[in-house]
Scaffold this motif. Sequence first.
Motif, PDB file in Angstrom:
ATOM      1  N   PRO A  60       0.711  -1.394  -0.127  1.00  0.00           N
ATOM      2  CA  PRO A  60      -0.449   0.329   0.036  1.00  0.00           C
ATOM      3  C   PRO A  60       1.033   1.480   0.066  1.00  0.00           C
ATOM      4  N   ASP A  61       2.213   1.221   0.095  1.00  0.00           N
ATOM      5  CA  ASP A  61       3.045   2.017  -0.187  1.00  0.00           C
ATOM      6  C   ASP A  61       4.330   1.936  -0.051  1.00  0.00           C
ATOM      7  N   TYR A  62       5.575   2.339  -0.033  1.00  0.00           N
ATOM      8  CA  TYR A  62       6.923   2.329  -0.102  1.00  0.00           C
ATOM      9  C   TYR A  62       7.831   2.454   0.718  1.00  0.00           C
ATOM     10  N   THR A  63       7.258   3.371   1.575  1.00  0.00           N
ATOM     11  CA  THR A  63       8.298   2.829   2.701  1.00  0.00           C
ATOM     12  C   THR A  63       8.690   1.516   3.439  1.00  0.00           C
ATOM     13  N   ILE A  64       7.609   1.620   3.953  1.00  0.00           N
ATOM     14  CA  ILE A  64       8.213   0.030   4.410  1.00  0.00           C
ATOM     15  C   ILE A  64       9.145  -0.405   3.630  1.00  0.00           C
ATOM     16  N   PRO A  65       8.118  -1.454   2.770  1.00  0.00           N
ATOM     17  CA  PRO A  65       8.824  -2.038   1.662  1.00  0.00           C
ATOM     18  C   PRO A  65      10.403  -1.683   1.613  1.00  0.00           C
ATOM     19  N   VAL A  66      10.853  -0.551   1.112  1.00  0.00           N
ATOM     20  CA  VAL A  66      12.044  -0.736   0.991  1.00  0.00           C
ATOM     21  C   VAL A  66      13.001   0.359   2.489  1.00  0.00           C
ATOM     22  N   SER A  67      12.595  -0.027   3.264  1.00  0.00           N
ATOM     23  CA  SER A  67      12.636   0.376   4.672  1.00  0.00           C
ATOM     24  C   SER A  67      13.183  -1.359   5.059  1.00  0.00           C
ATOM     25  N   ARG A  68      12.183  -2.601   4.603  1.00  0.00           N
ATOM     26  CA  ARG A  68      12.605  -3.612   4.949  1.00  0.00           C
ATOM     27  C   ARG A  68      13.779  -4.185   4.075  1.00  0.00           C
ATOM     28  N   ALA A  69      13.922  -3.676   2.750  1.00  0.00           N
ATOM     29  CA  ALA A  69      14.510  -4.148   1.540  1.00  0.00           C
ATOM     30  C   ALA A  69      16.225  -4.019   2.663  1.00  0.00           C
ATOM     31  N   TYR A  70      15.957  -2.766   3.001  1.00  0.00           N
ATOM     32  CA  TYR A  70      16.845  -1.841   3.562  1.00  0.00           C
ATOM     33  C   TYR A  70      17.768  -2.829   4.648  1.00  0.00           C
ATOM     34  N   LEU A  71      17.286  -3.078   5.534  1.00  0.00           N
ATOM     35  CA  LEU A  71      17.656  -3.714   6.760  1.00  0.00           C
ATOM     36  C   LEU A  71      17.595  -5.318   5.872  1.00  0.00           C
ATOM     37  N   ALA A  72      17.059  -5.760   5.045  1.00  0.00           N
ATOM     38  CA  ALA A  72      17.636  -6.871   4.718  1.00  0.00           C
ATOM     39  C   ALA A  72      19.198  -7.217   4.306  1.00  0.00           C
ATOM     40  N   SER A  73      19.069  -5.722   3.086  1.00  0.00           N
ATOM     41  CA  SER A  73      20.531  -5.831   2.616  1.00  0.00           C
ATOM     42  C   SER A  73      21.944  -5.756   3.566  1.00  0.00           C
ATOM     43  N   PRO A  74      23.425  -5.792   2.603  1.00  0.00           N
ATOM     44  CA  PRO A  74      24.058  -5.691   3.629  1.00  0.00           C
ATOM     45  C   PRO A  74      24.588  -4.751   3.843  1.00  0.00           C
TER      46      PRO A  74
END
Length: 374
Positions: A66-80
């Motif tokens: 429903p938005d990008y902020t939470i998915p982008v934040s989750r992707a950042y946390l899963a990244s190096p």
Amino acid sequence: MVTTTHSRAMARTDELMGLFAREGYQRLEPPVLQPVDVFLELSGEDLRRRLFLTQDAAGTELCLRPDYTIPVSRAYLASPAAGSAASLSYHGPVFRQRAGEIGEIPQAGIENFGRTDREAADAEVLALAMEAAGLFGLEAPVVRLGDMGLLSAVLDALRLAPATRRRVLRAITQGKPVDAPKGAANSNGSDDHAGLLAAIAGQDAKAARAFVEDVLAIAGISKVGGRTAGEIAERFLARAEAKAGELSAEAHATLERFLAVEGDPDSAAAALRSLAREAGLAIDAAIDTFEARTGFMAARGIDVSRLAFAANFARNLDYYTGFIFELHDPARPEEKPIVGGGRYDNLLSQLGAAETIPAVGCSIWIERINGAAS
């Protein structure tokens, strides 16, 4: 004509993503399918009716983002890069149930993680948002500012009981008077569930919801009257807040004076200094942050005299921790914002980060900004 308009919109969006790339924001496209529980935990069960829901083969409930902020934040946390500075951009569809409107909505934006120079990062995001509006033909958008950090500092300085603080904050974020009637959550005067209400009265909202959901799970209850456990938990939390004590006359007067502060950032800061001095509020550190941010905005070339701060401008998501803003079409300033953003230092911790990671960003509603520019 339609083709020309569409081509012009596409060209503007390409320019927008080019602007973000030149400023060092790397393009990221998180998955469209996201776990629904993340959004409900952070935004509340009321969001469920606006989501497009589905399930995977194992029966796990998912939703279209429903938005990008939470998915982008989750992707950042899963990244190096998790925990370090990272500047990310995005552009694509988000999905929300909207009566009489298409549920697929184009959105673009930026998220800035891990920068400890918070005031400078805030100013950068606002400057880029304003520059983005200019790309779409809006050279002088109406810019509305708020500050959840200042609001939190005032509530802390007033030394409110936790449940009272939650009730007051909820009223402010919903645009209601802080002394509004508490509602009919327990209007029959019954003390049913008094023990449960007492147990959650001192807890923060997230812990209180989890406690009620656990109690229901232990009892083997998943739904009551068509309501989910999360919705039932929300109602118990509202009842606990309704039982909270009233504000003192002095605290109420001070809070009303704070909420009335508005104007450009410099005049607002002067009014806040006067309030702090006269009411004996220990909010100098929050005002220092406010003034430092204004300085960085001016250094970015923003005419701060054109910015409109309002102390009563607040958001009802508890992960926002500081500066918030909206950009509006000057021809239709009363309509929904074309850009919205702010600082949300609590979000990444709520998503599982072991420690607080600074975060600030903004989202651009492409259909609105295109409509404003046409």
